[in-house]
Design an enzyme around this catalytic site. Structure first.
Site, PDB file in Angstrom:
ATOM      1  N   ARG A 291      11.747  -2.152  -1.606  1.00 28.74           N
ATOM      2  CA  ARG A 291      11.646  -2.339  -3.088  1.00 28.74           C
ATOM      3  C   ARG A 291      11.560  -0.889  -3.922  1.00 28.74           C
ATOM      4  O   ARG A 291      11.966  -0.670  -5.101  1.00 28.74           O
ATOM      5  CB  ARG A 291      10.623  -2.904  -3.316  1.00 28.74           C
TER       6      ARG A 291
ATOM      7  N   GLU B 168      -2.999  -0.793   9.119  1.00 26.25           N
ATOM      8  CA  GLU B 168      -4.406  -1.293   9.514  1.00 26.25           C
ATOM      9  C   GLU B 168      -4.448  -1.833  10.943  1.00 26.25           C
ATOM     10  O   GLU B 168      -5.389  -1.487  11.354  1.00 26.25           O
ATOM     11  CB  GLU B 168      -4.353  -2.764   8.585  1.00 26.25           C
TER      12      GLU B 168
END
Ligand code: AMP
Length: 183
Positions: free
Chosen positions: A71, A108
């Site tokens: 993106r 994460e």
């Protein structure tokens, strides 16, 4: 050329915010995905967003815009054109064909890496990093380190939206960071 209406920043921010689609639990439970495709699907709004992302850097002598796939490319390429700057793709490992510099960063769970062509920048390169969303800041911080290791100077980071509650700005330290929308 197409005509674009004049917008105040406040009115544009409101229109951009209204166009973003929140998709709960994508790509995994607990994440609210900020979908920008309704902005891209509106030719006028896409153009106005590009102008608004570029405007704070109009006088910053930006020579290169660097953006992370996928993106980031969609926003970064027109911003580069608006600033009269070159566009440098930052990609996931193994995608760029020539010699690259690589930078790993922590996710994460586990790590990921980004690459840029080793010859993308020279000593005088003044680089703006562009992305759609600043979340934890890991991606943007890695892109900045990568650009600097490849010989460029970071002038700023600009994003369409910042998820302020995730502390991404702190991850970028003293780096100039601009956002149009703050959540
Ligand atoms: P981060 O490294 O945590 O700052 O994540 C930033 C990257 O992940 C950007 O390239 C975004 O496109 C993407 N991203 C993170 N969170 C979201 C979200 N809630 N909606 C859409 N994209 C996101």
């Amino acid at each position: 050329m197409h005509q674009m209406r004049e917008y105040t920043r406040e009115a544009l921010v409101q229109r951009l915010s209204a166009a973003i689609r929140n998709v709960p639990d994508f790509p995994k439970p607990g994440i609210v995905f900020k979908d920008i495709t309704p902005i891209l699907a509106d030719a006028e709004l896409f153009g106005l967003m590009t102008q608004a992302l570029a405007a704070p850097y109009a006088d910053a002598a930006i020579t290169h815009v660097a953006a992370v796939e996928a993106r980031g490319f969609i926003l970064g390429a027109p911003v580069a054109q608006a600033l009269g700057a070159a566009f440098i793709p930052v990609r996931k490992p193994g995608k760029l064909p020539a010699a690259t510099v690589r930078e790993s960063y922590t996710l994460e769970y586990g790590t990921d890496a980004l690459e840029v062509h080793a010859d993308a920048f020279t000593a005088g390169s003044r680089v703006l990093v562009v992305d759609d969303v600043l979340a934890t800041g890991g991606t943007a911080a890695a892109a900045c380190r990568l650009v600097e290791r490849a010989g460029g100077t970071i002038v700023g980071v600009t994003v369409l939206m910042e998820l302020g509650f995730l502390g991404g700005r702190a991850a970028l330290g003293a780096q100039r960071t601009d956002t149009l929308l703050l959540y």
